[in-house]
Design an enzyme around this catalytic site. Structure first.
Site, PDB file in Angstrom:
ATOM      1  N   SER A 186       0.870  -1.186   0.000  1.00  0.00           N
ATOM      2  CA  SER A 186       0.000   0.000   0.000  1.00  0.00           C
ATOM      3  C   SER A 186       0.901   1.229   0.000  1.00  0.00           C
ATOM      4  O   SER A 186       2.075   1.148   0.394  1.00  0.00           O
ATOM      5  CB  SER A 186      -0.840  -0.002   1.291  1.00  0.00           C
ATOM      6  N   TYR A 227      -1.831  -0.386  10.713  1.00  0.00           N
ATOM      7  CA  TYR A 227      -1.863  -0.743   9.282  1.00  0.00           C
ATOM      8  C   TYR A 227      -0.572  -0.283   8.605  1.00  0.00           C
ATOM      9  O   TYR A 227       0.031  -1.033   7.832  1.00  0.00           O
ATOM     10  CB  TYR A 227      -3.091  -0.097   8.637  1.00  0.00           C
TER      11      TYR A 227
HETATM   12  N1  LIG Z   1      -8.643  -0.581  -1.396  1.00  0.00           N
HETATM   13  C1  LIG Z   1      -7.613   0.217  -1.164  1.00  0.00           C
HETATM   14  O1  LIG Z   1      -7.752   1.457  -1.187  1.00  0.00           O
HETATM   15  C2  LIG Z   1      -6.246  -0.358  -0.924  1.00  0.00           C
HETATM   16  C3  LIG Z   1      -5.162   0.540  -0.951  1.00  0.00           C
HETATM   17  C4  LIG Z   1      -3.892   0.046  -0.707  1.00  0.00           C
HETATM   18  C5  LIG Z   1      -3.696  -1.291  -0.437  1.00  0.00           C
HETATM   19  N2  LIG Z   1      -4.763  -2.136  -0.425  1.00  0.00           N
HETATM   20  C6  LIG Z   1      -4.482  -3.537  -0.131  1.00  0.00           C
HETATM   21  O2  LIG Z   1      -4.961  -4.345  -1.194  1.00  0.00           O
HETATM   22  C7  LIG Z   1      -5.357  -5.618  -0.691  1.00  0.00           C
HETATM   23  C8  LIG Z   1      -6.763  -5.926  -1.138  1.00  0.00           C
HETATM   24  O3  LIG Z   1      -7.628  -4.907  -0.656  1.00  0.00           O
HETATM   25  P1  LIG Z   1      -9.106  -4.674  -1.213  1.00  0.00           P
HETATM   26  O4  LIG Z   1      -9.340  -3.222  -1.169  1.00  0.00           O
HETATM   27  O5  LIG Z   1      -9.317  -5.425  -2.479  1.00  0.00           O
HETATM   28  O6  LIG Z   1      -9.936  -5.338  -0.011  1.00  0.00           O
HETATM   29  P2  LIG Z   1     -11.376  -6.024   0.031  1.00  0.00           P
HETATM   30  O7  LIG Z   1     -12.217  -5.590  -1.117  1.00  0.00           O
HETATM   31  O8  LIG Z   1     -11.859  -5.823   1.419  1.00  0.00           O
HETATM   32  O9  LIG Z   1     -11.018  -7.584  -0.195  1.00  0.00           O
HETATM   33  C9  LIG Z   1     -10.194  -8.230   0.744  1.00  0.00           C
HETATM   34  C10 LIG Z   1      -9.987  -9.667   0.311  1.00  0.00           C
HETATM   35  O10 LIG Z   1      -9.121 -10.287   1.276  1.00  0.00           O
HETATM   36  C11 LIG Z   1      -9.806 -11.408   1.864  1.00  0.00           C
HETATM   37  N3  LIG Z   1      -9.365 -11.537   3.247  1.00  0.00           N
HETATM   38  C12 LIG Z   1      -9.500 -10.645   4.260  1.00  0.00           C
HETATM   39  N4  LIG Z   1      -8.975 -11.151   5.385  1.00  0.00           N
HETATM   40  C13 LIG Z   1      -8.487 -12.385   5.076  1.00  0.00           C
HETATM   41  C14 LIG Z   1      -7.836 -13.397   5.819  1.00  0.00           C
HETATM   42  N5  LIG Z   1      -7.573 -13.277   7.135  1.00  0.00           N
HETATM   43  N6  LIG Z   1      -7.465 -14.534   5.173  1.00  0.00           N
HETATM   44  C15 LIG Z   1      -7.728 -14.691   3.859  1.00  0.00           C
HETATM   45  N7  LIG Z   1      -8.344 -13.769   3.103  1.00  0.00           N
HETATM   46  C16 LIG Z   1      -8.729 -12.625   3.721  1.00  0.00           C
HETATM   47  C17 LIG Z   1     -11.300 -11.092   1.688  1.00  0.00           C
HETATM   48  O11 LIG Z   1     -12.118 -12.254   1.690  1.00  0.00           O
HETATM   49  P3  LIG Z   1     -12.755 -12.843   3.061  1.00  0.00           P
HETATM   50  O12 LIG Z   1     -13.264 -11.679   3.839  1.00  0.00           O
HETATM   51  O13 LIG Z   1     -13.819 -13.791   2.603  1.00  0.00           O
HETATM   52  O14 LIG Z   1     -11.636 -13.563   3.746  1.00  0.00           O
HETATM   53  C18 LIG Z   1     -11.274 -10.471   0.295  1.00  0.00           C
HETATM   54  O15 LIG Z   1     -11.191 -11.467  -0.688  1.00  0.00           O
HETATM   55  C19 LIG Z   1      -5.173  -5.541   0.819  1.00  0.00           C
HETATM   56  O16 LIG Z   1      -3.932  -6.118   1.175  1.00  0.00           O
HETATM   57  C20 LIG Z   1      -5.180  -4.052   1.118  1.00  0.00           C
HETATM   58  O17 LIG Z   1      -4.477  -3.747   2.287  1.00  0.00           O
HETATM   59  C21 LIG Z   1      -6.035  -1.704  -0.651  1.00  0.00           C
END
Ligand SMILES: NC(=O)c1ccc[n+]([C@@H]2O[C@H](COP(=O)([O-])OP(=O)(O)OC[C@H]3O[C@@H](n4cnc5c(N)ncnc54)[C@H](OP(=O)(O)O)[C@@H]3O)[C@@H](O)[C@H]2O)c1
Length: 261
Positions: free
Chosen positions: A145, A158
């Site tokens: 991130s 985080y």
């Molecule tokens: N969205 C943003 O603005 C952003 C920015 C920077 C970085 N990121 C990073 O990008 C990644 C994906 O984020 P996203 O925005 O796509 O999030 P999201 O839409 O909330 O999706 C999160 C995914 O991770 C899974 N997950 C959560 N906890 C888990 C666990 N303990 N074990 C296995 N799977 C788990 C969820 O499925 P389940 O809940 O079914 O397990 C889901 O498939 C993350 O690492 C996040 O920190 C996101």
């Protein structure tokens, strides 16, 4: 322009592959010919996204996994490997983000941020690495991130976890550089997913803003003036997985519209 199927037959494991960025990465890798294992905790969500990947051609399987739980990771990788063989690509994407002022950051919140975002990355990498080293062929992409490259108020846990993911990436890349295994981090800025919707809800609750005002506050920090899309993150990941990206290792690549330069 047709997409180059440059990952034909390679087994890619994507953690957190059911929604958001992970789902978009899975689509991008499947479109390039990879065989796909999607991992997450909710099997229903995984099946839903897997159904959309079937039409892209390659095999797709779903495996329940909590990346913060070592026994769950072991079971999941055994199932993934028995279905589609050893992984040549691992995308450590599963993550969660909670915000609170430092004084209100409980030990439980700290442990959750470190456990899912950082320890989860370690556990899955440890499970995938031996076969990659034996094959002298592997690609690991850690979804960190911009919070791994700079600080944000109310996000100490985080930010610590994501800075940790980048340190882990840089150090491991040095160890595997001669072994045909690249290890990189992609650092999205605010990206339009459920996770960002939670950030918007937090601002609404904490500051009494409307959802529109809360989203505008997030967008205001992005020089491009719009949030990153999951597809834009996925394109960067797919490029790092390509055979021609063999010289790129140990980088932390922002995909953030200029927020971090
Ligand atoms: N969205 C943003 O603005 C952003 C920015 C920077 C970085 N990121 C990073 O990008 C990644 C994906 O984020 P996203 O925005 O796509 O999030 P999201 O839409 O909330 O999706 C999160 C995914 O991770 C899974 N997950 C959560 N906890 C888990 C666990 N303990 N074990 C296995 N799977 C788990 C969820 O499925 P389940 O809940 O079914 O397990 C889901 O498939 C993350 O690492 C996040 O920190 C996101």
């Amino acid at each position: 322009m047709p997409i180059d199927r440059n990952l034909e037959g390679q087994h890619a494991i994507i953690t957190g592959g059911s929604r958001g960025i992970g789902a978009a990465v899975a689509t991008a890798l499947a479109a390039r010919g990879a065989s796909i294992t999607l991992m997450a905790r909710s099997i229903g969500d995984l099946r839903e996204h897997a159904a959309t990947l079937q039409e892209l051609g390659g095999p797709v399987q779903v495996v329940e996994c909590d990346v913060a739980d070592e026994a769950s990771v072991d079971r999941a990788f055994e199932r993934a490997e028995s279905g589609l063989g050893a992984a040549r690509i691992l995308i450590n994407n599963a993550g969660t983000a909670k915000s609170a002022k430092f004084a209100a950051t409980s030990r439980a919140m700290w442990d959750l941020m470190i456990g899912v975002n950082l320890t989860g990355t370690y556990l899955c990498t440890a499970r995938a690495m031996p076969a990659m080293l034996a094959a002298k062929n592997g690609r690991i992409v850690n979804i960190a991130s911009t919070a791994g490259l700079r600080g944000y108020k109310t996000m100490t846990a985080y930010c610590a976890a994501k800075h940790g993911v980048i340190g882990f990436t840089r150090a491991l890349a040095l160890e595997t550089a001669k072994a045909g295994v690249t290890v990189n981090a992609v650092c999205p800025g605010y990206t339009d997913t459920d996770l960002t919707d939670t950030a918007v809800d937090n601002i609404v609750n904490a500051l009494g803003k409307t959802p529109e005002e809360a989203r505008a506050m997030l967008v205001a920090i992005i020089p491009r003036g719009v949030m990153t899309t999951p597809g834009e993150v996925a394109a960067a990941v797919a490029w790092l997985c390509a055979p021609e990206s063999a010289a790129i290792t140990g980088v932390a690549l922002p995909v953030a519209g200029g927020e971090v330069t």
